[in-house]
Design an enzyme around this catalytic site. Structure first.
Site, mmCIF file in Angstrom:
data_model
loop_
_atom_site.group_PDB
_atom_site.id
_atom_site.type_symbol
_atom_site.label_atom_id
_atom_site.label_comp_id
_atom_site.label_asym_id
_atom_site.label_seq_id
_atom_site.Cartn_x
_atom_site.Cartn_y
_atom_site.Cartn_z
ATOM 1 N N ASP A 103 0.824 -1.219 0.000
ATOM 2 C CA ASP A 103 0.000 0.000 0.000
ATOM 3 C C ASP A 103 0.856 1.265 0.000
ATOM 4 O OD1 ASP A 103 1.078 -0.307 2.461
ATOM 5 O OD2 ASP A 103 -0.792 -0.004 3.578
ATOM 6 N N HIS B 192 24.973 7.076 -17.928
ATOM 7 C CA HIS B 192 23.838 7.153 -17.013
ATOM 8 C C HIS B 192 24.121 6.393 -15.724
ATOM 9 C CE1 HIS B 192 21.044 8.024 -20.670
ATOM 10 N NE2 HIS B 192 21.647 9.102 -20.231
ATOM 11 N N ASP C 67 26.430 15.058 -12.290
ATOM 12 C CA ASP C 67 25.350 15.579 -13.124
ATOM 13 C C ASP C 67 24.120 15.572 -12.235
ATOM 14 O OD1 ASP C 67 23.314 16.098 -14.917
ATOM 15 O OD2 ASP C 67 24.065 14.746 -16.473
ATOM 16 N N ASP D 290 19.604 21.310 -14.795
ATOM 17 C CA ASP D 290 20.371 20.149 -15.267
ATOM 18 C C ASP D 290 21.829 20.598 -15.416
ATOM 19 O OD1 ASP D 290 21.223 17.812 -16.445
ATOM 20 O OD2 ASP D 290 20.133 18.099 -18.329
ATOM 21 N N HIS E 181 27.315 11.577 -27.265
ATOM 22 C CA HIS E 181 25.962 12.133 -27.093
ATOM 23 C C HIS E 181 25.879 13.518 -27.724
ATOM 24 C CE1 HIS E 181 27.300 14.817 -23.800
ATOM 25 N NE2 HIS E 181 27.939 13.791 -23.285
ATOM 26 N N HIS F 59 19.784 19.657 -25.091
ATOM 27 C CA HIS F 59 18.365 19.318 -25.292
ATOM 28 C C HIS F 59 17.540 20.438 -24.694
ATOM 29 C CE1 HIS F 59 18.512 18.256 -21.006
ATOM 30 N NE2 HIS F 59 19.657 17.647 -21.276
ATOM 31 N N HIS G 171 14.432 16.396 -20.048
ATOM 32 C CA HIS G 171 14.465 16.335 -21.514
ATOM 33 C C HIS G 171 13.084 16.830 -21.935
ATOM 34 C CE1 HIS G 171 17.792 13.056 -21.264
ATOM 35 N NE2 HIS G 171 18.240 14.248 -21.011
ATOM 36 N N GLU H 225 26.102 20.961 -23.179
ATOM 37 C CA GLU H 225 26.772 19.966 -22.353
ATOM 38 C C GLU H 225 27.748 19.065 -23.117
ATOM 39 O OE1 GLU H 225 24.203 16.674 -21.041
ATOM 40 O OE2 GLU H 225 22.474 17.841 -21.737
ATOM 41 N N TYR I 18 34.782 11.119 -22.803
ATOM 42 C CA TYR I 18 34.769 9.906 -21.963
ATOM 43 C C TYR I 18 35.774 8.925 -22.553
ATOM 44 C CZ TYR I 18 30.426 12.415 -21.365
ATOM 45 O OH TYR I 18 29.515 13.424 -21.179
ATOM 46 N N ARG J 209 32.141 16.043 -18.282
ATOM 47 C CA ARG J 209 31.046 16.740 -18.994
ATOM 48 C C ARG J 209 30.876 18.090 -18.299
ATOM 49 N NH1 ARG J 209 27.899 12.996 -19.069
ATOM 50 N NH2 ARG J 209 26.514 13.246 -17.294
ATOM 51 N N GLU K 36 28.109 21.025 -18.164
ATOM 52 C CA GLU K 36 26.719 21.261 -18.606
ATOM 53 C C GLU K 36 26.128 22.481 -17.927
ATOM 54 O OE1 GLU K 36 23.903 18.123 -17.609
ATOM 55 O OE2 GLU K 36 22.552 18.850 -19.170
HETATM 56 N N1 GLY Z 1 20.997 14.735 -16.833
HETATM 57 C C1 GLY Z 1 20.562 14.283 -18.073
HETATM 58 C C2 GLY Z 1 21.165 15.044 -19.165
HETATM 59 O O1 GLY Z 1 22.126 15.743 -18.950
HETATM 60 O O2 GLY Z 1 20.685 15.041 -20.258
HETATM 61 MN MN MN Z 2 21.296 17.482 -19.923
HETATM 62 MN MN MN Z 3 22.649 16.494 -17.054
#
Ligand code: GLY
Ligand code: MN
Ligand code: MN
Length: 436
Positions: A33, A236, A253, A264, A343, A347, A354, A380, A384, A401, A403
């Site tokens: 529950d 991730h 991050d 972010d 990547h 975004h 996102h 960002e 790596y 990274r 960002e």
């Molecule tokens: N934290 C997810 C990204 O940087 O897109």
């Molecule tokens: Mn991001």
């Molecule tokens: Mn991020």
């Protein structure tokens, strides 16, 4: 409640005709529950500002536009256990709806609401149970055909006009996002100060959460990544349970959610407070890539331009540092840079990390979307490096990274996360200060 009623009016105008039905997120059982922490649906919240579960917004477009809320009824017993509820009457008054009913009345009222309307708009195909309810309402109207009623013949996904609206942040959203970014900046600074060899990744995560919550943020906007050494090369990484080692970098991050809006932010810093030569070389490269990207964030530029700018700087650096062979053009054309940078450079950012919004223009063939004033996005770039015989060993297991969150302005961009220490000198100074 003004931004919400204004948004409803704008959406109704975009719909032109028909009825939209937009539900908030369901509560999800975690076990027995006990539920997962509740988070409203972003589309629903964008239009209502209403955070209770079990709520549905109905918008009627046309000559007599109306907005109608269905929500939980007042219930003394449940309010003792779970807390206060608005109930339809108070919700209508406070949130400026034209009408409000209990959610138990929705299925009975929906056929009435959509009968004789040309179109039904809802979030199509996300939740089979919700699709079933919408089809049941349509069929209930079809069953009244001999009474002269007709069911909507148009079925539209309400996400498309809503995504376009959400892509341009209004003043209310911009102010929340700036505050969210500032809290995240403070959290990163706190995490920098707490970093030391031997600490566990989760101890540093706790510092982030501490700063988020003490500043009024509801929660992290996404699972925080606190990744020491080689863990930073897992894009991730979420375990956050390893010890931090002298000589490694720590990549974080993490961003808070404030008033339903995400930040972010990523930074990487040395566990012992001083960048090694190899770490500094790669860090400066990523920083240069980010600077090149910022220069391409302005109205009229295409969404992909700032990614391309970052890639060119990174590719040049990978060649200069003898991580890749060949010319910069061939590294870009053949995509070999993706071995170290796999990547995209950013975004949309908003209520969702996102965020909603398409990246290609619907009109204009294969063109990427053009940036406009009021959009918020992340910048960002990263790098790596997994161990490999053809890569200088000094770079192995380094993950970086950098960002930031930026608002597109009339003459370029405004960096919301500017207070997060970023240069080598600033990071080393913050960490040295914490050790004295
Ligand atoms: N934290 C997810 C990204 O940087 O897109
Ligand atoms: Mn991001
Ligand atoms: Mn991020």
């Amino acid at each position: 409640m003004q931004p919400y009623s204004e948004r409803r009016a704008r959406l109704i105008e975009r719909m032109g005709s028909g009825v939209a039905v937009i539900a908030t997120a369901p509560e999800r059982l975690r076990n027995r529950d006990t539920h997962y922490g509740y988070r409203h649906d972003s589309y629903f919240y964008y239009l209502t500002g209403f955070t209770e579960p079990e709520a549905v917004l109905v918008l009627v477009a046309g000559d007599t536009p109306r907005s109608i809320l269905f929500c939980r009824e007042k219930n003394e017993e449940r309010e003792i256990w779970d807390g206060w509820r608005f109930g339809p009457d108070a919700a209508r008054e406070k949130f400026g709806f034209d009408e409000a009913f209990t959610c138990a009345e929705l299925d009975a009222k929906l056929p009435e609401l959509i009968a004789d309307q040309p179109a039904l708009h809802y979030v199509i195909g996300e939740d089979p149970a919700w699709d079933g309810r919408m089809m049941a309402a349509l069929n209930a109207v079809r069953a009244q055909a001999r009474a002269g009623r007709f069911a909507p013949s148009g079925l539209f996904d309400i996400r498309q006009p809503l995504d376009d609206m959400r892509l341009i942040k209004d003043a209310h959203e911009q102010s929340l996002m700036r505050r969210a970014a500032d809290i995240s900046a403070r959290a990163h600074r706190r995490a920098m100060r707490a970093t030391r060899p031997g600490a566990m990744e989760y101890e540093i995560e706790a510092e982030l959460i501490h700063e988020f919550r003490r500043s009024g943020s509801e929660a992290p906007a996404y699972g925080s990544i606190v990744a020491g050494g080689a863990n930073a090369c897992v894009l991730h990484y979420v375990s956050n349970d390893a010890p931090l080692r002298d000589g490694d970098l720590l990549l974080i991050d993490a961003g808070c959610e404030l008033g339903g809006y995400a930040s972010d932010v990523t930074r990487a810093w040395p566990v012992n407070g001083r960048f090694s030569t190899a770490q500094r070389d790669l860090y400066q490269l990523v920083l240069a890539a980010q600077d090149a990207a910022f220069a391409m964030v302005r109205p009229g530029a295409h969404f992909i331009d700032y990614h391309d700018a970052a890639v060119r700087v990174l590719a040049q650096g990978f060649v200069d540092l003898k991580m890749l062979a060949g010319s910069v053009d061939s590294v870009i054309e053949q995509g070999t840079y993706k071995r170290f940078y796999m990547h995209r450079t950013g975004h949309w950012l908003g209520m969702d990390v996102h965020d909603a919004g398409e990246y290609r223009a619907r009109s204009g063939g294969q063109e990427w979307r053009t940036l406009e004033t009021g959009m918020v996005l992340t910048v960002e770039p990263g790098c790596y490096v997994r161990p490999a015989d053809d890569v200088p060993e000094a770079f192995w297991n380094i993950g970086i990274r950098i960002e930031d969150d930026v608002l597109v302005t009339a003459d370029g961009c405004d960096i919301y996360t500017v207070n997060t220490p970023k240069t080598v000198a600033d990071i080393e100074a913050v960490m040295a200060e914490a050790r004295t």
